[in-house]
Write a protein that holds these residues in place. Sequence first.
Motif, PDB file in Angstrom:
ATOM      1  N   SER A   1       0.803  -1.195   0.000  1.00 22.16           N
ATOM      2  CA  SER A   1       0.000   0.000   0.000  1.00 22.16           C
ATOM      3  C   SER A   1       0.851   1.267   0.000  1.00 22.16           C
ATOM      4  O   SER A   1       0.381   2.312   0.373  1.00 22.16           O
ATOM      5  CB  SER A   1      -0.929   0.015   1.203  1.00 22.16           C
ATOM      6  OG  SER A   1      -1.931  -0.951   1.058  1.00 22.16           O
ATOM      7  N   TRP A  45     -11.574  -2.732  -0.271  1.00 20.38           N
ATOM      8  CA  TRP A  45     -10.889  -1.506  -0.683  1.00 20.38           C
ATOM      9  C   TRP A  45     -11.349  -0.961  -2.016  1.00 20.38           C
ATOM     10  O   TRP A  45     -10.991   0.136  -2.405  1.00 20.38           O
ATOM     11  CB  TRP A  45      -9.394  -1.739  -0.792  1.00 20.38           C
ATOM     12  CG  TRP A  45      -8.707  -1.939   0.500  1.00 20.38           C
ATOM     13  CD1 TRP A  45      -9.235  -1.802   1.764  1.00 20.38           C
ATOM     14  CD2 TRP A  45      -7.358  -2.304   0.678  1.00 20.38           C
ATOM     15  NE1 TRP A  45      -8.279  -2.073   2.692  1.00 20.38           N
ATOM     16  CE2 TRP A  45      -7.104  -2.388   2.063  1.00 20.38           C
ATOM     17  CE3 TRP A  45      -6.322  -2.583  -0.198  1.00 20.38           C
ATOM     18  CZ2 TRP A  45      -5.877  -2.723   2.581  1.00 20.38           C
ATOM     19  CZ3 TRP A  45      -5.096  -2.922   0.321  1.00 20.38           C
ATOM     20  CH2 TRP A  45      -4.880  -2.985   1.700  1.00 20.38           C
ATOM     21  N   ILE A  94     -17.019   4.474   6.744  1.00 21.06           N
ATOM     22  CA  ILE A  94     -15.894   5.405   6.676  1.00 21.06           C
ATOM     23  C   ILE A  94     -16.358   6.826   6.394  1.00 21.06           C
ATOM     24  O   ILE A  94     -17.455   7.032   5.895  1.00 21.06           O
ATOM     25  CB  ILE A  94     -14.882   4.991   5.589  1.00 21.06           C
ATOM     26  CG1 ILE A  94     -15.548   5.035   4.211  1.00 21.06           C
ATOM     27  CG2 ILE A  94     -14.300   3.627   5.863  1.00 21.06           C
ATOM     28  CD1 ILE A  94     -14.568   4.976   3.093  1.00 21.06           C
ATOM     29  N   ALA A  96     -16.038  10.321   4.244  1.00 19.88           N
ATOM     30  CA  ALA A  96     -15.648  10.740   2.900  1.00 19.88           C
ATOM     31  C   ALA A  96     -15.851  12.241   2.783  1.00 19.88           C
ATOM     32  O   ALA A  96     -16.653  12.826   3.507  1.00 19.88           O
ATOM     33  CB  ALA A  96     -16.476  10.002   1.855  1.00 19.88           C
ATOM     34  N   THR A 102     -18.847  16.683   4.699  1.00 19.71           N
ATOM     35  CA  THR A 102     -18.394  15.413   5.222  1.00 19.71           C
ATOM     36  C   THR A 102     -19.605  14.524   5.439  1.00 19.71           C
ATOM     37  O   THR A 102     -20.638  14.988   5.917  1.00 19.71           O
ATOM     38  CB  THR A 102     -17.654  15.623   6.563  1.00 19.71           C
ATOM     39  OG1 THR A 102     -16.565  16.513   6.336  1.00 19.71           O
ATOM     40  CG2 THR A 102     -17.110  14.310   7.089  1.00 19.71           C
ATOM     41  N   HIS A 110     -14.789   5.254  -1.676  1.00 18.19           N
ATOM     42  CA  HIS A 110     -14.528   6.332  -0.725  1.00 18.19           C
ATOM     43  C   HIS A 110     -13.443   5.939   0.267  1.00 18.19           C
ATOM     44  O   HIS A 110     -13.127   6.720   1.158  1.00 18.19           O
ATOM     45  CB  HIS A 110     -15.800   6.716   0.028  1.00 18.19           C
ATOM     46  CG  HIS A 110     -16.858   7.287  -0.853  1.00 18.19           C
ATOM     47  ND1 HIS A 110     -18.185   7.213  -0.566  1.00 18.19           N
ATOM     48  CD2 HIS A 110     -16.773   7.943  -2.035  1.00 18.19           C
ATOM     49  CE1 HIS A 110     -18.884   7.796  -1.525  1.00 18.19           C
ATOM     50  NE2 HIS A 110     -18.042   8.254  -2.430  1.00 18.19           N
ATOM     51  N   SER A 111     -12.892   4.741   0.116  1.00 16.01           N
ATOM     52  CA  SER A 111     -11.829   4.302   1.025  1.00 16.01           C
ATOM     53  C   SER A 111     -10.562   5.103   0.771  1.00 16.01           C
ATOM     54  O   SER A 111     -10.352   5.652  -0.312  1.00 16.01           O
ATOM     55  CB  SER A 111     -11.548   2.810   0.835  1.00 16.01           C
ATOM     56  OG  SER A 111     -10.898   2.586  -0.401  1.00 16.01           O
ATOM     57  N   MET A 112      -9.709   5.177   1.769  1.00 19.15           N
ATOM     58  CA  MET A 112      -8.446   5.909   1.626  1.00 19.15           C
ATOM     59  C   MET A 112      -7.597   5.296   0.511  1.00 19.15           C
ATOM     60  O   MET A 112      -6.957   6.015  -0.247  1.00 19.15           O
ATOM     61  CB  MET A 112      -7.672   5.909   2.940  1.00 19.15           C
ATOM     62  CG  MET A 112      -8.328   6.747   4.014  1.00 19.15           C
ATOM     63  SD  MET A 112      -8.495   8.486   3.550  1.00 19.15           S
ATOM     64  CE  MET A 112      -6.802   8.999   3.606  1.00 19.15           C
ATOM     65  N   TRP A 113      -7.578   3.975   0.415  1.00 21.94           N
ATOM     66  CA  TRP A 113      -6.769   3.334  -0.632  1.00 21.94           C
ATOM     67  C   TRP A 113      -7.235   3.767  -2.013  1.00 21.94           C
ATOM     68  O   TRP A 113      -6.430   4.185  -2.837  1.00 21.94           O
ATOM     69  CB  TRP A 113      -6.830   1.802  -0.540  1.00 21.94           C
ATOM     70  CG  TRP A 113      -6.097   1.173  -1.674  1.00 21.94           C
ATOM     71  CD1 TRP A 113      -4.755   0.960  -1.757  1.00 21.94           C
ATOM     72  CD2 TRP A 113      -6.645   0.755  -2.929  1.00 21.94           C
ATOM     73  NE1 TRP A 113      -4.437   0.423  -2.985  1.00 21.94           N
ATOM     74  CE2 TRP A 113      -5.577   0.286  -3.725  1.00 21.94           C
ATOM     75  CE3 TRP A 113      -7.925   0.733  -3.457  1.00 21.94           C
ATOM     76  CZ2 TRP A 113      -5.760  -0.209  -5.000  1.00 21.94           C
ATOM     77  CZ3 TRP A 113      -8.103   0.245  -4.738  1.00 21.94           C
ATOM     78  CH2 TRP A 113      -7.033  -0.229  -5.499  1.00 21.94           C
ATOM     79  N   THR A 116      -6.946   7.959  -2.362  1.00 23.95           N
ATOM     80  CA  THR A 116      -5.644   8.623  -2.257  1.00 23.95           C
ATOM     81  C   THR A 116      -4.492   7.835  -2.857  1.00 23.95           C
ATOM     82  O   THR A 116      -3.448   8.404  -3.112  1.00 23.95           O
ATOM     83  CB  THR A 116      -5.291   8.938  -0.797  1.00 23.95           C
ATOM     84  OG1 THR A 116      -5.156   7.719  -0.068  1.00 23.95           O
ATOM     85  CG2 THR A 116      -6.351   9.813  -0.160  1.00 23.95           C
ATOM     86  N   ARG A 117      -4.667   6.557  -3.070  1.00 21.97           N
ATOM     87  CA  ARG A 117      -3.581   5.775  -3.649  1.00 21.97           C
ATOM     88  C   ARG A 117      -3.869   5.408  -5.089  1.00 21.97           C
ATOM     89  O   ARG A 117      -3.127   5.731  -5.996  1.00 21.97           O
ATOM     90  CB  ARG A 117      -3.316   4.514  -2.807  1.00 21.97           C
ATOM     91  CG  ARG A 117      -2.967   4.770  -1.371  1.00 21.97           C
ATOM     92  CD  ARG A 117      -1.584   5.429  -1.263  1.00 21.97           C
ATOM     93  NE  ARG A 117      -1.274   5.857   0.085  1.00 21.97           N
ATOM     94  CZ  ARG A 117      -0.594   5.147   0.970  1.00 21.97           C
ATOM     95  NH1 ARG A 117      -0.146   3.961   0.666  1.00 21.97           N
ATOM     96  NH2 ARG A 117      -0.355   5.637   2.165  1.00 21.97           N
TER      97      ARG A 117
END
Length: 122
Positions: A1, A45, A94, A96, A102, A110-113, A116-117
């Motif tokens: 990750s 994810w 989660i 978002a 918010t 909407h997951s961070m992975w 943002t990744r």
Amino acid sequence: SFWSRETSTVESNLRAAIRGEKAMERFKFPSLAPSMGPFPLEDTWGMKIAVAVLDRSFDSGLYEATVQFETFQKLRAAVTNVSQAGVGGLGDVIGAYERNRTWISNVPIHSMWFATRFMRGL
């Protein structure tokens, strides 16, 4: 990750983590790092959606060899709308963020992975 991180950032994080782990060993404390696996066998994810987005990104475009970013990312909005309209939209998992608002969502994109990744890595 570590996906979509600069090499120097990954190296710096690794050095800091190793130093922290050595301190934990010295003081006989448990590891600082959370469990790194095994990961669950379900898609939590948004990997399936990521594959669909990548597949769409290879489609032929009207003015370029492939479709533009704005075209293939429309799949994200479609998945969000379908997910939130169905039984999956009933649970909250989660946070978002969009347009200074918010809300709580359990949609995998909407997951961070994913946000943002994966999407930054495109």
